[in-house]
Design a protein around this motif. Structure first.
Motif: not given
Ligand SMILES: Nc1ncnc2c1ncn2[C@@H]1O[C@H](COP(=O)(O)OP(=O)(O)OP(=O)(O)O)[C@@H](O)[C@H]1O
Ligand SMILES: [Mg+2]
Lengths: 358, 258
Positions: A53, A91, A108, A200, A202
């Protein structure tokens, strides 16, 4: 003739007991070693995960207060010769909604042009984010641009649990309301997708900043250093050009969640290792007490025959070393394959020390 | 062997092999204190065979352990070959035990892992003698006690009488001033017991060996030159056994005592 060499005949004249003793040591040592190896493995996995990460950046610029900041403040670092690239990212926590499914996610926000320098994206299906996915600021100002779905990358397994396929749309609950995402690519559980166990999302950086009311701000600017640049020296140079309130650090010390997760894991693993050490030591001690107990009479006879205390002590020590190294070489057979661990007592020590005391 | 017997002072020479003066020994303290010995005097000339008898708990073993330097007296002193044991530290005492005293125990106390020969050689090995020489001297000692044919056997394969003879050889191998024996026949049948006693007697007669032996067995005691009888930690009786006193006579005498 040395006395110990004479009496050590005991070891091979009573192979059964010798094997039992060595076995006791083997089990004891194996308990300690296996737990510390497992701990080291888990630790590696965790720090690997955070590495993925945090990425391959050698340094990162963050706000001292861990709050979002304007990356323009850190612009000066880009002109330093040691710094090859500066990669901003933001983030934030949010929730993803799709049909009846809802899941907390880590969003993110990345700059697709440069993020590949610090983080890996392994595509399973679809396409990665690119320049075009970033809607220009002037487009965003008109209603159509702002309302257009945001192109997003999801981890493939996570997407499946939510029933999301390539091209599907989902909603993201943000402080500014609900936004529509479109799944542009599905990622393998590697690189950036590992974080938060795959939960997550993105997104392109600027859209993220807007959605979360953080226009022009980031959490971190990661620095990729020029080939051969010295990290410590570079860190000093960068620190000098940063304005007050911003600091430069090694990504190893990561903020908030990561540190906490790591610390908790470490604590658990240390406790486990300590337990194994106690258990192992107990088994070994017990084995030796059993032996000495059985031989107390013999030792008393030897004392009566004129063996000094020192002779007896040395005798037992020699035997212990002999048995101990026998047991140890079962666990760590001498050879190349075992070098990595046997030659590194720090590893065991590391496994046993709570992070706070390091 | 021969070198050793000529080096040994002649029977009846001036320095006693063992002397004890006002020996007392208490175990524990307070209400649980046990007075094992309450003042024992003893003088044993070289080349003399002394038997110690007495009821169970009268302090016989305690006396033997004090004389052998295995425990320290509460008061009084012990001299072995003129050497005051109380003047010695633990290492010096150990050395004296190693070179000047041989022990024979009731339960033989041979090391089960070693062969008979290795057991006999052990005191020499402890003393740092090379194995070749130790083995040679051990073999000679085994020859002397008539057990040489069993040298390669482990104790577990030997009869009680054979084990005790191995133990006697082990006590002899360092050519000690004094042999201490605690009930050497206590674990043997009477025939084998007699054989071991005949062996000890022969060591005294032929080699001028000094022996202090604790025993319950009047047949064994009858083989000694003198008899010391203990009762409740005191010397109750001391007598020479020269000339033809039978075991029966000694037994009757003892029964009269207790
Ligand atoms: N290590 C010790 N600790 C406490 N008391 C002891 C110890 N050794 C001997 N005693 C006590 O001292 C007394 C004399 O014991 P000792 O062993 O000398 O008797 P003994 O005459 O050899 O008896 P036996 O004929 O039964 O062998 C006994 O009351 C015994 O319980
Ligand atoms: Mg006794």
């Amino acid at each position: 003739m040395r006395l110990w060499a004479y009496t050590v005949r005991e070891l091979w004249r009573r192979p059964g007991r010798t094997v039992l003793t060595v076995l006791g040591i083997v089990i004891g040592v194996a308990a300690v070693v296996s737990v510390s190896l497992a701990s080291a493995g888990a630790r590696d996995a965790f720090s690997n995960m955070f590495d993925q990460v945090a990425g391959r950046a050698a340094l990162e610029v963050v706000a001292q207060a861990r709050t979002p900041f304007d990356p323009a403040q850190a612009q000066a670092v880009e002109s330093l010769p040691e710094v090859e690239a500066a990669v901003p990212a933001i983030s934030v926590q949010a929730a993803l909604l799709h049909g009846q499914e809802r899941s907390p996610v880590l969003v993110l926000g990345i700059d697709p042009r440069v993020d590949g320098l610090v983080r890996d994206y392994v595509l399973r299906e679809g396409a990665l984010l690119s320049d075009e996915t970033e809607v220009k600021a002037d487009d965003l100002s008109d209603e159509a641009g702002a309302g257009a779905p945001v192109e997003a990358l999801l981890e493939a397994g996570f997407a499946r649990t939510l029933g999301l396929a390539l091209g599907d749309e989902a909603r993201l609950l943000t402080p500014t309301g609900l936004a529509t995402l479109r799944v542009r690519g599905l990622l393998a559980l590697r690189g950036a997708a590992v974080f938060n166990n795959g939960a997550v999302v993105v997104l392109p950086l600027e859209r993220t900043q807007r959605l979360f009311d953080q226009e022009g701000r980031v959490n971190t600017v990661q620095l990729v250093l020029a080939d051969g640049a010295d990290v410590v020296a570079a860190q000093e140079r960068v620190a000098r050009v940063l304005p007050p309130g911003l600091i430069v650090q090694r990504p190893a010390s990561r903020g908030g969640l990561a540190d906490e997760t790591l610390a908790n894991t470490e604590l658990g693993l240390s406790a486990l290792s300590a337990l194994a050490l106690v258990a192992g030591a107990f088994i070994i001690l017990n084995t030796f007490l059993m032996n000495v107990g059985e031989r107390r009479r013999q030792l008393a006879v030897m004392r009566a025959l004129g063996a000094t205390r020192r002779q007896i002590t040395r005798l037992l020590l020699r035997e212990a070393i002999l048995l101990g190294s026998g047991g140890r070489s079962w666990v760590w057979p001498p050879g190349r394959g075992s070098r990595r661990y046997s030659s590194d007592p720090c590893r065991v020590w590391w496994a046993l020390t709570p992070p706070a005391s390091r | 062997m021969c070198a050793a017997s000529t080096a040994r002072p002649a029977k009846g020479s001036v320095t006693p092999a063992v002397e004890a003066q006002g020996l007392t020994k208490a175990f524990g303290s307070g209400p649980t204190e046990v007075q094992a010995l309450r003042g024992v005097d003893l003088s044993l000339r070289q080349g003399v065979f002394l038997a110690v008898m007495g009821p169970s708990g009268s302090g016989k073993s305690t006396l033997l352990h004090l004389v052998g330097g295995l425990t320290k007296p509460t008061s009084g002193k012990v001299l072995v070959g003129g050497q005051d044991l109380s003047a010695l530290n633990d290492d010096a005492l150990t050395l004296l035990r190693r070179r000047r005293i041989g022990f024979v125990f009731q339960f033989f106390n041979l090391l089960p892992i070693l062969t008979a020969l290795e057991n006999v050689a052990l005191p020499l090995i402890i003393d740092g003698v090379r194995e070749a020489e130790a083995t040679q001297r051990a073999a000679a000692a085994m020859e002397l006690v008539g057990i040489a044919h069993r040298r390669g056997h482990r104790p577990g394969k030997l009869s009680g009488g054979e084990q005790q003879r191995v133990a006697v050889a082990r006590a002899l191998v360092t050519e000690p001033v004094l042999i201490l024996a605690d009930e050497p026949t206590g674990n043997l049948d009477s025939t084998t017991g007699d054989q071991v006693m005949a062996l000890l007697r022969r060591l005294v007669d032929e080699r001028g060996q000094t022996i202090l032996m604790v025993t319950h067995d009047p047949r064994a005691a009858a083989m000694a030159d003198s008899l010391l009888t203990l009762k409740d930690g005191f010397v109750a009786h001391e007598q020479r056994l020269d000339g033809g006193r039978s075991a029966g006579e000694i037994l009757r005498e003892l029964e009269g005592l207790s």
